[in-house]
Design a protein around this motif. Structure first.
Motif, short mmCIF file in Angstrom:
data_model
loop_
_atom_site.label_atom_id
_atom_site.label_comp_id
_atom_site.label_asym_id
_atom_site.label_seq_id
_atom_site.Cartn_x
_atom_site.Cartn_y
_atom_site.Cartn_z
N GLU A 1 0.80 -1.22 0.00
CA GLU A 1 0.00 0.00 0.00
C GLU A 1 0.84 1.28 0.00
N HIS A 2 2.14 1.15 0.22
CA HIS A 2 3.01 2.32 0.21
C HIS A 2 3.97 2.34 -0.98
N GLN A 3 3.89 1.34 -1.83
CA GLN A 3 4.77 1.30 -3.00
C GLN A 3 4.33 2.34 -4.03
N GLY A 4 5.29 2.82 -4.80
CA GLY A 4 4.99 3.81 -5.83
C GLY A 4 4.84 5.22 -5.30
N ARG A 5 5.23 5.45 -4.04
CA ARG A 5 5.08 6.77 -3.42
C ARG A 5 6.41 7.35 -2.94
N GLY A 6 7.52 6.78 -3.42
CA GLY A 6 8.84 7.30 -3.07
C GLY A 6 9.47 6.66 -1.85
N ALA A 7 8.78 5.69 -1.23
CA ALA A 7 9.30 5.07 -0.01
C ALA A 7 10.56 4.26 -0.28
N GLY A 8 10.53 3.43 -1.31
CA GLY A 8 11.70 2.62 -1.64
C GLY A 8 12.89 3.48 -2.02
N ARG A 9 12.64 4.50 -2.82
CA ARG A 9 13.71 5.43 -3.21
C ARG A 9 14.30 6.11 -1.98
N ALA A 10 13.45 6.51 -1.04
CA ALA A 10 13.94 7.17 0.17
C ALA A 10 14.85 6.24 0.96
N LEU A 11 14.47 4.96 1.08
CA LEU A 11 15.32 3.99 1.78
C LEU A 11 16.64 3.79 1.04
N ILE A 12 16.59 3.68 -0.29
CA ILE A 12 17.81 3.51 -1.08
C ILE A 12 18.74 4.70 -0.91
N GLU A 13 18.19 5.89 -1.02
CA GLU A 13 19.03 7.10 -0.92
C GLU A 13 19.66 7.21 0.45
N ARG A 14 18.92 6.88 1.50
CA ARG A 14 19.48 6.92 2.85
C ARG A 14 20.61 5.91 3.00
N ALA A 15 20.38 4.67 2.55
CA ALA A 15 21.42 3.64 2.66
C ALA A 15 22.64 4.01 1.83
N CYS A 16 22.43 4.53 0.64
CA CYS A 16 23.57 4.92 -0.22
C CYS A 16 24.34 6.09 0.39
N ALA A 17 23.63 7.06 0.94
CA ALA A 17 24.31 8.20 1.57
C ALA A 17 25.14 7.74 2.76
N ASP A 18 24.58 6.86 3.59
CA ASP A 18 25.32 6.37 4.75
C ASP A 18 26.53 5.53 4.32
N ALA A 19 26.37 4.73 3.27
CA ALA A 19 27.49 3.91 2.77
C ALA A 19 28.59 4.80 2.20
N ALA A 20 28.21 5.82 1.46
CA ALA A 20 29.21 6.75 0.91
C ALA A 20 29.94 7.48 2.03
N ALA A 21 29.19 7.90 3.06
CA ALA A 21 29.81 8.59 4.20
C ALA A 21 30.79 7.68 4.94
N ALA A 22 30.56 6.36 4.88
CA ALA A 22 31.45 5.39 5.52
C ALA A 22 32.63 5.03 4.62
N GLY A 23 32.72 5.65 3.44
CA GLY A 23 33.86 5.44 2.56
C GLY A 23 33.65 4.41 1.45
#
Length: 169
Positions: free
Chosen positions: A98-120
């Motif tokens: 019920e929450h798919q297609g509303r940017g939720a998955g993208r938000a999780l991906i962007e957060r995980a990618c930002a944290d991974a990049a910050a960790a080097g």
């Protein structure tokens, strides 16, 4: 970028039962028609028991809770590649239907990618079932591309027949 009605928080030991519950619910929404019900149950028992999730946390995997208001709506898990090489893995990414297609998955991906990049880390990898075309398209829209194809025996007479996708961070 459009603001989503979701919040993302780091999960703790206290949230493992919530993650296990969400996994069961989402897998039964997502995987029928892609893998058998028997394989769904096998993989849930193997990957989403609370002791398994606790072991993941102890080994440095970060679980992210996706909340819609105060209600759990999904989760993701990310951790460094066991061999190093400046790579991280997006181990899990699941959002209630019920929450798919509303940017939720993208938000999780962007957060995980930002944290991974910050960790080097320089590269994010993930596995996706080759028959999960909806997820594959979503990952491609988020900048992931095909790296390789893998088919691994996971026991119980089952295999994981996946694409490995990658995204530069």
């Amino acid at each position: 970028m459009t603001r989503t009605p979701f919040e993302i928080h780091i999960a703790t030991q206290d949230h493992l039962s919530e993650i296990a519950y969400l996994a069961r619910r989402i897998w039964h929404q997502c995987y029928p028609g892609i893998i058998s019900r028997e394989q769904i149950e096998y993989m849930l028992a193997r990957m989403y028991s609370e002791p398994t999730l606790a072991r993941d946390l102890a080994q440095g995997v970060t679980y992210y809770r996706l909340l819609h208001g105060e209600r759990p709506a999904g989760f993701a898990a990310c951790g460094p590649d066991a061999c190093g090489h400046g790579q991280a893995w997006l181990h899990k990414l699941y959002v209630l239907a019920e929450h798919q297609g509303r940017g939720a998955g993208r938000a999780l991906i962007e957060r995980a990618c930002a944290d991974a990049a910050a960790a080097g880390h320089r590269l994010m990898l993930l596995r996706v079932n080759r028959e999960n075309t909806r997820a594959i398209r979503a990952y491609q829209r988020c900048g992931f591309s095909l790296r390789e194809t893998r088919c691994d025996d996971i026991g119980g007479g089952f295999v994981m027949d996946d694409y490995i996708l990658q995204r530069r961070l």
